[in-house]
Enzyme design. Structure first.
Site, short mmCIF file in Angstrom:
data_model
loop_
_atom_site.label_atom_id
_atom_site.label_comp_id
_atom_site.label_asym_id
_atom_site.label_seq_id
_atom_site.Cartn_x
_atom_site.Cartn_y
_atom_site.Cartn_z
N GLY A 1 -5.83 -5.74 2.02
CA GLY A 1 -4.55 -5.57 2.71
C GLY A 1 -3.89 -6.91 3.05
O GLY A 1 -2.71 -7.12 2.76
N LYS B 1 -13.32 -10.13 8.16
CA LYS B 1 -14.30 -9.03 8.29
C LYS B 1 -15.67 -9.53 7.85
O LYS B 1 -16.26 -9.05 6.87
CB LYS B 1 -13.85 -7.83 7.46
N GLY C 1 -12.51 -4.68 0.86
CA GLY C 1 -13.90 -4.24 1.01
C GLY C 1 -14.29 -3.23 -0.06
O GLY C 1 -15.41 -3.28 -0.60
N ARG D 1 0.82 -1.22 0.00
CA ARG D 1 0.00 0.00 0.00
C ARG D 1 0.85 1.27 0.00
O ARG D 1 0.40 2.31 -0.47
CB ARG D 1 -0.97 -0.01 1.19
N1 LIG Z 1 -10.63 -19.19 9.96
C1 LIG Z 1 -10.23 -17.98 10.36
N2 LIG Z 1 -10.46 -17.56 11.63
C2 LIG Z 1 -10.05 -16.34 12.04
N3 LIG Z 1 -9.40 -15.45 11.26
C3 LIG Z 1 -9.15 -15.82 9.98
C4 LIG Z 1 -9.55 -17.09 9.48
N4 LIG Z 1 -9.15 -17.16 8.19
C5 LIG Z 1 -8.52 -16.00 7.91
N5 LIG Z 1 -8.51 -15.19 8.98
C6 LIG Z 1 -7.87 -13.86 9.10
O1 LIG Z 1 -8.47 -12.94 8.21
C7 LIG Z 1 -7.61 -11.81 8.15
C8 LIG Z 1 -7.83 -11.04 6.88
O2 LIG Z 1 -9.19 -10.70 6.73
P1 LIG Z 1 -9.68 -9.43 5.93
O3 LIG Z 1 -9.24 -8.19 6.61
O4 LIG Z 1 -11.16 -9.61 5.71
O5 LIG Z 1 -8.91 -9.58 4.53
P2 LIG Z 1 -8.28 -8.44 3.59
O6 LIG Z 1 -7.41 -7.55 4.45
O7 LIG Z 1 -7.51 -9.17 2.56
O8 LIG Z 1 -9.44 -7.69 3.03
C9 LIG Z 1 -6.22 -12.37 8.29
O9 LIG Z 1 -5.53 -11.65 9.30
C10 LIG Z 1 -6.42 -13.84 8.68
O10 LIG Z 1 -5.61 -14.27 9.75
O1 LIG Z 2 -7.75 -2.80 5.04
C1 LIG Z 2 -8.75 -2.28 4.57
O2 LIG Z 2 -9.77 -3.00 4.04
P1 LIG Z 2 -9.63 -4.54 3.53
O3 LIG Z 2 -9.18 -5.40 4.71
O4 LIG Z 2 -11.02 -4.91 3.10
O5 LIG Z 2 -8.66 -4.56 2.40
C2 LIG Z 2 -8.93 -0.80 4.50
O6 LIG Z 2 -7.82 -0.11 5.04
C3 LIG Z 2 -10.23 -0.36 5.19
O7 LIG Z 2 -10.16 -0.64 6.58
P2 LIG Z 2 -11.53 -0.76 7.41
O8 LIG Z 2 -12.26 -1.99 6.91
O9 LIG Z 2 -11.12 -0.88 8.86
O10 LIG Z 2 -12.34 0.49 7.13
#
Ligand SMILES: Nc1ncnc2c1ncn2[C@@H]1O[C@H](COP(=O)(O)OP(=O)(O)O)[C@@H](O)[C@H]1O
Ligand SMILES: O=C(OP(=O)(O)O)[C@H](O)COP(=O)(O)O
Length: 389
Positions: free
Chosen positions: A348, A196, A371, A34
């Site tokens: 991220g 998330k 997201g 990023r």
């Molecule tokens: N089964 C699980 N239980 C708890 N956490 C998980 C599980 N699978 C993945 N994760 C966690 O999800 C996190 C990423 O989720 P998210 O923020 O939604 O993805 P991104 O940042 O790619 O959008 C990672 O830190 C990972 O450890």
């Molecule tokens: O990491 C982010 O989103 P992402 O995990 O969906 O890629 C962005 O920085 C947004 O963070 P937020 O979901 O706490 O608003």
């Protein structure tokens, strides 16, 4: 969106909203994507003789300033990526102290502010906070694609108060993701995992009609498995969304693929004891932290022949090697599609995971937003994008 060329920033102080919400473990930055992705915009503004005030959030602090959510470690990463000094301003972004510090910046100088989510007004999009932030620049540039789905003070609130434009990252991301909206080549497969759950489960319904297959993994899987009556032990679950997940399964069961097996752990830790179990039979006292080997094979098969792929959310807790196999298997299967498919990985942690797996060079587009990408793909207008029009 208005572009950088439409702003005349020579000699001005430009307030830039970036997304430096980097994965940080034990104080160490795990992935710099990023930051490096923001460099072209910053260089472009600096080349025009601007000084820069950068602001971002990091994580989800709930009670004001907290050391573990400080952006201070990111300043060193930015310094290296930019090849010039970066002044970190540790006071609250809205404070008089911050205003005085940025007023002393000379053309070509760069400052990084402390986490904007230390401000109680940030996520409420408080107009008073937007006014205080607007004092920090003569113009505003939004380059935080990863945060463009947040109607927050530092994203959309401040935009109305200053001449503004989209940075090149925001523009590039919107263009790359728009390719998925306009007649994607089929089969079109979407993969969703991560943690998330409450944010992202809502977009699934709007995405499903347009895709041929959706593979569910990560923490997202257990809300669905619970809806089917499965036993999920202590796994991540969004109780409020179980009924909704059940409705999605009833309506779109033929498109939605769920894991059949999982790697269960007796605690959330790198050195946990593990066992592979059916995904709907996680024992009490255990939690599912990755998809199992059968699911890895089934998901790799489901991806074969895909012509368009979007992936957000790791398949497991890839930060611990014992739970990284599912994410790595999916990364391999997506990368193996090569030039025959348009493949996008966003988010991220997802980007951090594909970088770690060594497959990043083999996907078509690495997106800095998870997201934000999902909301764009389900056809929503993003507050950040709208504010730059
Ligand atoms: N089964 C699980 N239980 C708890 N956490 C998980 C599980 N699978 C993945 N994760 C966690 O999800 C996190 C990423 O989720 P998210 O923020 O939604 O993805 P991104 O940042 O790619 O959008 C990672 O830190 C990972 O450890
Ligand atoms: O990491 C982010 O989103 P992402 O995990 O969906 O890629 C962005 O920085 C947004 O963070 P937020 O979901 O706490 O608003």
């Amino acid at each position: 969106m208005q572009t950088l060329d439409q702003l005349n920033v020579g000699g001005q102080r430009v307030l830039v909203r970036v997304d430096y919400n980097l994965p940080i473990k034990d104080g160490a930055v795990q992935d710099e994507t990023r930051v490096t992705a923001s460099v072209p915009t910053l260089q472009k503004l600096l080349a025009q003789g601007a000084s820069l005030v950068l602001m971002s959030h990091l994580g989800r602090p709930k009670n004001g300033p907290e050391e573990k959510y400080s952006l201070r470690p990111v300043a060193a990463v930015l310094e290296k990526a930019l090849g010039r000094p970066v002044r970190f301003i540790g006071s609250l972004p809205s404070s008089e102290e911050t205003l005085r510090a940025v007023e002393s910046l000379k053309p070509g100088e760069v400052a990084l502010l402390e986490n904007v989510r230390f401000e109680p007004g940030e996520e409420k999009n408080d107009p008073e906070l937007s006014r205080q932030l607007a004092r920090l620049g003569d113009a505003f540039v939004l380059d935080a694609f990863g945060s463009a789905h947040r109607a927050h003070a530092s994203v959309s609130g401040v935009a109305g108060l200053l001449p503004h434009a989209a940075g090149t990252l925001l523009q590039t991301e919107v263009d790359a993701l728009s390719r998925l909206l306009e007649n994607p080549a089929r089969p079109y497969v979407v993969i969703i995992g991560g943690a998330k759950v409450s944010d992202k489960i809502k977009v699934i319904e709007n995405l499903l009609p347009g895709v041929d297959r959706m593979l569910i993994g990560g923490g997202m899987m257990f809300t669905f498995i619970k809806a089917k009556g499965g036993q999920i032990g202590g796994s991540l679950v969004e109780e409020d969304q179980v009924a909704y997940a059940g409705q999605l399964l009833a309506q779109y069961g033929d498109k939605l693929m769920l894991p059949t097996d999982a790697v269960a752990a007796d605690k959330f830790a790198a050195d946990a004891r593990t066992q592979v179990v059916p995904a709907d039979q996680i024992p009490d006292g255990w939690m599912g932290l990755d998809i199992g080997p059968d699911t890895q094979r089934a998901y790799a098969d489901a991806l074969k022949g895909a012509k368009t792929v979007f992936w957000n959310g790791p398949m497991g807790v890839f930060e611990f090697p014992a739970f990284a196999a599912g994410t790595n298997a999916v990364a391999q299967a997506v990368a193996d599609l090569g030039q025959d498919a348009y493949t996008v990985v966003g988010g991220g942690d997802s980007v951090s995971a594909i970088n770690k797996s060594g497959q990043a060079d083999r996907v078509s587009h690495i997106s800095t937003g998870g997201g934000a990408s999902l909301e764009l793909l389900e056809g929503q207008r993003l507050p950040g994008v709208e504010a730059m029009k």
